[in-house]
Design an enzyme around this catalytic site. Structure first.
Site, PDB file in Angstrom:
ATOM      1  N   THR A   1     -30.712   3.166 -27.054  1.00 47.04           N
ATOM      2  CA  THR A   1     -31.694   2.388 -26.296  1.00 47.04           C
ATOM      3  C   THR A   1     -31.149   1.956 -24.946  1.00 47.04           C
ATOM      4  OG1 THR A   1     -32.749   1.587 -28.325  1.00 47.04           O
ATOM      5  CG2 THR A   1     -33.139   0.326 -26.314  1.00 47.04           C
ATOM      6  N   LEU A   2     -29.976   1.317 -24.928  1.00 48.36           N
ATOM      7  CA  LEU A   2     -29.411   0.863 -23.656  1.00 48.36           C
ATOM      8  C   LEU A   2     -29.053   2.047 -22.767  1.00 48.36           C
ATOM      9  CD1 LEU A   2     -28.424  -1.253 -21.706  1.00 48.36           C
ATOM     10  CD2 LEU A   2     -26.295  -1.445 -23.026  1.00 48.36           C
TER      11      LEU A   2
ATOM     12  N   SER B   1     -21.584   5.962 -38.597  1.00 51.14           N
ATOM     13  CA  SER B   1     -21.237   6.852 -37.487  1.00 51.14           C
ATOM     14  C   SER B   1     -19.742   7.102 -37.342  1.00 51.14           C
ATOM     15  CB  SER B   1     -21.771   6.268 -36.173  1.00 51.14           C
ATOM     16  OG  SER B   1     -21.165   5.013 -35.907  1.00 51.14           O
TER      17      SER B   1
ATOM     18  N   HIS C   1       0.841  -1.197   0.000  1.00 55.05           N
ATOM     19  CA  HIS C   1       0.000   0.000   0.000  1.00 55.05           C
ATOM     20  C   HIS C   1       0.876   1.248   0.000  1.00 55.05           C
ATOM     21  CE1 HIS C   1      -3.861  -2.123   1.678  1.00 55.05           C
ATOM     22  NE2 HIS C   1      -3.388  -2.684   0.582  1.00 55.05           N
TER      23      HIS C   1
ATOM     24  N   SER D   1     -29.486 -10.268 -24.548  1.00 58.49           N
ATOM     25  CA  SER D   1     -30.694 -10.958 -24.090  1.00 58.49           C
ATOM     26  C   SER D   1     -31.231 -11.949 -25.116  1.00 58.49           C
ATOM     27  CB  SER D   1     -31.794  -9.930 -23.761  1.00 58.49           C
ATOM     28  OG  SER D   1     -31.382  -9.043 -22.752  1.00 58.49           O
TER      29      SER D   1
ATOM     30  N   GLU E   1     -20.702   2.315 -22.841  1.00 62.24           N
ATOM     31  CA  GLU E   1     -20.529   2.729 -24.245  1.00 62.24           C
ATOM     32  C   GLU E   1     -21.562   1.971 -25.064  1.00 62.24           C
ATOM     33  OE1 GLU E   1     -16.703   3.584 -26.070  1.00 62.24           O
ATOM     34  OE2 GLU E   1     -15.736   2.642 -24.356  1.00 62.24           O
TER      35      GLU E   1
ATOM     36  N   THR F   1     -24.654  -2.690 -30.458  1.00 62.25           N
ATOM     37  CA  THR F   1     -23.437  -1.910 -30.716  1.00 62.25           C
ATOM     38  C   THR F   1     -22.317  -2.807 -31.209  1.00 62.25           C
ATOM     39  OG1 THR F   1     -24.023  -0.230 -29.090  1.00 62.25           O
ATOM     40  CG2 THR F   1     -21.688  -0.449 -29.632  1.00 62.25           C
TER      41      THR F   1
ATOM     42  N   GLU G   1       1.322   3.638   2.124  1.00 58.17           N
ATOM     43  CA  GLU G   1       2.078   3.888   3.353  1.00 58.17           C
ATOM     44  C   GLU G   1       3.353   3.062   3.405  1.00 58.17           C
ATOM     45  OE1 GLU G   1      -2.381   4.138   4.516  1.00 58.17           O
ATOM     46  OE2 GLU G   1      -1.108   3.149   3.030  1.00 58.17           O
TER      47      GLU G   1
END
Length: 373
Positions: free
Chosen positions: A307-308, A175, A57, A237, A303, A203, A59
Site C-alpha cells: 500500500t505505501l 513472508s 574535504h 497516521s 522498505e 510493516t 582536496e
C-alpha cells in the site's frame, strides 16, 4: 567512449578519484561523496576522499599527502571544489594556495552556495580549469545530494522482495524469508548507504521490524566503512505504534510521522514525533518528503508494504526500484507486490528503465529507474 576533450590519462586519474569517492558512501551524509587525485609528471602525488561531514574535504587530504610537491600539479576532483566557508575553509582557496596549475572537475556543484563559483575562483587565480569528465559516473555517486539540491526533495529508492509470480507474503501474512541470505546482505548495504529508511506502521507492527543496519551481515569491506545508522522514519497516521515494539529497542534516531500528536505513551529519547499535514486523513507524502529534505536527508530507502509503496509511486516520489525476486511461486491468494490504482490507458502506467539485472545467490536483483513524464 572517451571524451575527446580529455586525454586517456585524464580519464584514468578521474576514474581513480571516483573510486576514492565511493569509500565515503556510508559516512558523508548530508555532504556529497567526493574524491580527489593530485598528479604531477603523470604520477599520483596525493589523493583522498571526503570521509565525514565536518571533517576535511577530499582536496585537503590530497594536498596534505602531496605537501610542497603540489605546486604545478593537476587536481582531478569528482565535484567542483567548494568556494564558501562552512565548517571547513573553501577547497578552491586551498588549491590556489598550494599552487596547483590545473583543476579538472567531473561536474559543477549544484549547491547554490557553490554552483560555478569554485571554478571561477580558480580561474581568477590564473589556474586552468575544465569540467565534464566522467560526469555520469560522478553523478551516480551522489544521487540523493544532487536531487535535494535541484528539487528540494530526497532521492527515493524503493526496495521490494517477491517471488517470481510477484508475491510478497502468503495469504496469512507469512513472508520470512522469501529471498536468500545473500540478498539480505545487499539490503543491509542499501540501508547503510541511506540517510533514512522509510516504512509504515503496518510493516513495523506485522513484522515487528527494527529496520536498522545489521553490521555483522555486511560484506567485510562495507562493514569496515559503515559506522552509522540511518534515521528510521515511520508513517503512523492512526497512532498505532507503541514503545514496546522491537523498533524502539535499537537506540538510534527515529522519526514518527503523524497527522496528530500522541501523548498517550512515553517514548525513548531518540524518538521524535513530527506532525505532517493530512490528505484524506493520511500523512501527506509530498509534504513528508519535503520535510525530510529540509532536514538534509539526501537518500531515502523505502522498505514498506504494497500500500505505501503504491502510494509513493502514485505520488511520483519514487526515483528507483530495487527488486529482489526469489525462485519461488507463492500462488494467486498471496499478497501482491504493489498496490496501484486502476489504470484506464497504457499511457497512465508507470514506466521504468532497467539499469542492471544480476544474480544474488539464487535470487535475481533488478535495479530500475522510474521514467518521468
Amino acid at each position: 567512449m572517451l571524451d575527446s576533450r580529455f586525454s586517456e590519462r585524464d580519464h584514468f586519474f578521474m576514474s581513480r578519484a571516483i573510486e576514492l569517492a565511493k569509500q565515503g558512501r556510508f559516512t558523508t551524509t548530508p555532504n556529497p561523496n567526493v574524491g580527489c587525485v593530485l598528479v604531477k609528471d603523470n604520477q599520483i602525488i596525493g589523493e583522498g576522499f571526503h570521509i565525514q561531514a565536518g571533517g576535511p574535504h577530499a582536496e585537503v587530504h590530497a594536498l596534505k599527502m602531496a605537501g610542497d610537491n603540489a605546486k604545478g600539479a593537476t587536481a582531478y576532483v569528482t565535484l567542483e571544489p567548494c568556494s564558501h566557508y562552512g565548517r571547513t575553509p573553501p577547497c578552491a582557496e586551498g588549491l590556489i594556495n598550494a599552487g596547483v596549475s590545473r583543476v579538472i572537475a567531473a561536474m559543477v556543484d549544484p549547491n547554490p552556495e557553490v554552483a560555478g563559483r569554485g571554478l571561477k575562483m580558480l580561474e581568477d587565480a590564473g589556474i586552468e580549469t575544465d569540467f565534464g569528465l566522467l560526469t555520469n559516473e560522478a553523478e551516480a555517486l551522489n544521487l540523493g545530494f544532487l536531487k535535494r539540491m535541484r528539487t528540494n526533495l530526497p532521492y527515493v529508492r524503493c526496495k521490494l522482495a517477491a517471488s517470481l509470480d510477484g508475491k510478497t507474503a502468503l495469504h496469512n501474512g507469512e513472508s520470512k524469508w522469501i529471498t536468500s541470505s545473500e540478498s539480505r546482505r545487499v539490503v543491509q548495504a542499501l540501508r547503510a548507504e541511506s540517510c533514512a529508511v522509510l516504512s509504515g506502521a503496518d510493516t513495523v507492527i506485522i513484522d515487528n521490524a527494527k529496520l536498522n543496519v545489521r553490521f555483522d551481515e555486511l560484506d567485510e569491506l562495507d562493514a569496515k566503512h559503515s559506522t552509522r545508522q540511518p534515521v528510521r522514519v515511520i508513517i503512523d497516521s492512526q497512532n498505532r505504534l507503541t514503545p514496546e515494539l522491537a523498533l524502539f529497542q535499537q537506540e538510534s534516531k527515529i522519526i514518527i510521522a503523524r497527522t496528530k500528536l500522541d501523548n498517550s505513551h512515553t517514548w525513548p529519547h531518540f524518538v521524535e514525533q513530527v506532525i505532517v499535514k493530512a490528505t484524506n486523513d493520511k500523512v501527506d507524502l509530498p509534504a513528508l518528503m519535503a520535510m525530510l529534505a529540509e532536514r538534509s536527508i539526501n537518500l531515502v530507502l523505502l522498505e514498506a508494504g504494497a500500500t505505501l509503496a503504491g502510494k509513493m509511486f502514485e505520488a511520483n516520489l519514487v526515483d528507483e526500484l530495487v527488486l529482489f525476486m526469489a525462485p519461488k511461486l507463492m500462488g494467486h491468494t498471496s499478497k501482491s507486490l504493489i498496490n496501484l490504482p486502476a489504470f484506464d490507458a497504457m499511457s497512465q502506467v508507470p514506466e521504468l528503465e532497467i539499469k542492471t539485472l544480476k544474480h544474488v545467490g539464487q535470487d535475481i536483483c533488478l535495479h530500475a529507474l522510474v521514467k518521468r513524464n
